[in-house]
Design a protein around this motif. Structure first.
Motif, short mmCIF file in Angstrom:
data_model
loop_
_atom_site.label_atom_id
_atom_site.label_comp_id
_atom_site.label_asym_id
_atom_site.label_seq_id
_atom_site.Cartn_x
_atom_site.Cartn_y
_atom_site.Cartn_z
N ILE A 108 36.55 42.32 48.42
CA ILE A 108 36.09 43.58 47.85
C ILE A 108 36.34 43.64 46.35
O ILE A 108 35.51 44.13 45.58
CB ILE A 108 36.71 44.79 48.58
CG1 ILE A 108 35.85 46.03 48.38
CG2 ILE A 108 38.14 45.06 48.13
CD1 ILE A 108 36.20 47.18 49.30
N SER A 109 37.46 43.11 45.89
CA SER A 109 37.72 43.12 44.46
C SER A 109 36.83 42.11 43.74
O SER A 109 36.38 42.34 42.61
CB SER A 109 39.20 42.83 44.16
OG SER A 109 39.58 41.55 44.63
N GLY A 110 36.53 40.99 44.41
CA GLY A 110 35.67 39.98 43.80
C GLY A 110 34.26 40.48 43.54
O GLY A 110 33.66 40.18 42.51
N ILE A 111 33.74 41.27 44.46
CA ILE A 111 32.38 41.79 44.30
C ILE A 111 32.37 43.11 43.53
O ILE A 111 31.66 43.27 42.54
CB ILE A 111 31.71 41.97 45.68
CG1 ILE A 111 31.53 40.60 46.35
CG2 ILE A 111 30.37 42.68 45.56
CD1 ILE A 111 31.07 40.65 47.78
N ASN A 112 33.20 44.05 43.97
CA ASN A 112 33.14 45.41 43.40
C ASN A 112 33.74 45.52 42.01
O ASN A 112 33.29 46.35 41.21
CB ASN A 112 33.85 46.39 44.32
CG ASN A 112 33.14 46.59 45.64
OD1 ASN A 112 32.21 45.85 45.98
ND2 ASN A 112 33.57 47.56 46.41
N ILE A 113 34.78 44.73 41.72
CA ILE A 113 35.41 44.80 40.39
C ILE A 113 34.99 43.62 39.53
O ILE A 113 34.41 43.78 38.46
CB ILE A 113 36.95 44.85 40.50
CG1 ILE A 113 37.40 46.03 41.36
CG2 ILE A 113 37.57 44.95 39.10
CD1 ILE A 113 38.90 46.08 41.61
N ASP A 114 35.28 42.40 40.01
CA ASP A 114 34.96 41.22 39.20
C ASP A 114 33.47 41.15 38.90
O ASP A 114 33.06 40.78 37.79
CB ASP A 114 35.38 39.94 39.93
CG ASP A 114 36.89 39.80 40.07
OD1 ASP A 114 37.62 40.60 39.47
OD2 ASP A 114 37.33 38.89 40.81
N GLY A 115 32.64 41.51 39.88
CA GLY A 115 31.20 41.46 39.65
C GLY A 115 30.74 42.34 38.51
O GLY A 115 29.85 41.97 37.74
N VAL A 116 31.37 43.51 38.37
CA VAL A 116 31.04 44.41 37.27
C VAL A 116 31.57 43.86 35.95
O VAL A 116 30.90 43.91 34.92
CB VAL A 116 31.58 45.83 37.54
CG1 VAL A 116 31.29 46.76 36.36
CG2 VAL A 116 30.97 46.39 38.82
N VAL A 117 32.79 43.34 35.99
CA VAL A 117 33.38 42.75 34.78
C VAL A 117 32.51 41.60 34.27
O VAL A 117 32.20 41.52 33.07
CB VAL A 117 34.81 42.26 35.05
CG1 VAL A 117 35.34 41.44 33.88
CG2 VAL A 117 35.74 43.45 35.31
#
Length: 252
Positions: A108-117
């Motif tokens: 979830i952090s890889g897609i939802n956060i890292d993806g936006v970054v």
């Protein structure tokens, strides 16, 4: 309307739901759209419904920085610029911190956060050149907490505050950065909710129903338009009034 004629728009998570609705909306107003999603069949089918001369489909895992960088490079190489970056890809994981795994958190952090970054990191140089804008998909779950969705709330809270911080950093460069914060939306992500859960949502939403993806896409279109020329750093609830409540129960 042709508000976005000549504009190049990249949308992640574009094969279904809000992303697909955004692709249809921007395309209908004249934009060239790049649809990015990690499910090849879905994104190709979605792209086939839009004008061939103004549509490109790409298979992209937004949790992979090299894939996101290539997506932006390929877009600019093909179309010469980037005007609007929509970081929309997202996933949901149900459960408390104790009930969910570290693999769940990494996903979830890889897609939802890292993806936006990554989307921001690689698109911003081009948005600065075009004086463009960025729109991120957060959630009302990023503005307040939910029961049984700790990782999702953490990820969407990160998107909301990242949006605000980037708006401060890049406003003087001519780039506006905003976020939409939907409540329940009728998408593939929420289609598994049983009737009882949907009824509970309807009780909490003053309009008494879930949003259609097109209703979120219309707010994205506003934020990308000249009508929103002085809107920057906003995290706009698209929630039927759910966040208007202080959380106390209805008693009359």
């Amino acid at each position: 309307m042709d508000r976005f004629a000549g504009k190049v728009v990249v949308i992640t998570g574009a094969a279904n739901g809000i992303g697909a609705a955004a692709a249809r909306r921007f395309s209908s107003e004249g934009a060239t759209v790049v649809l990015a999603d990690y499910v090849e069949d879905d994104v190709m089918k979605m792209a086939a419904t839009l004008p061939e001369d103004r549509t490109t489909a790409m298979v992209v895992d937004v949790s992979d920085p090299k894939a996101v960088e290539k997506m932006i490079e390929d877009t600019v190489r093909k179309y010469g610029k980037l005007d609007v970056m929509i970081n929309n890809a997202g996933v949901h994981v149900v459960g408390s911190v104790l009930e969910t795994s570290l693999d769940d958190w990494r996903r979830i952090s890889g897609i939802n956060i890292d993806g936006v970054v990554y989307g921001a990191k690689f698109s911003l140089p081009h948005l600065i050149r075009s004086k463009g804008c960025m729109i991120n998909t957060s959630s009302v779950s990023g503005l307040g907490g939910d029961w049984g969705a700790a990782f999702y709330c953490a990820s969407k809270g990160a998107v909301a505050n990242l949006t605000r911080a980037m708006a401060l950093d890049h406003g003087l460069s001519g780039v506006r950065i905003n976020a939409v914060c939907p409540s329940l939306v009728k998408t593939n992500m929420t289609s598994g909710f049983d009737v009882a859960v949907q009824e509970k949502f309807n009780e909490r939403i003053p309009l008494g129903r879930a949003a259609q993806p097109e209703e979120v896409a219309s707010v994205m279109a506003f934020l990308a338009s000249d009508d929103a020329s002085f809107v920057n750093g906003a995290c706009i609830p698209v929630d039927g009034g759910a966040t208007a409540s202080d959380g106390q129960p209805k008693i009359a």
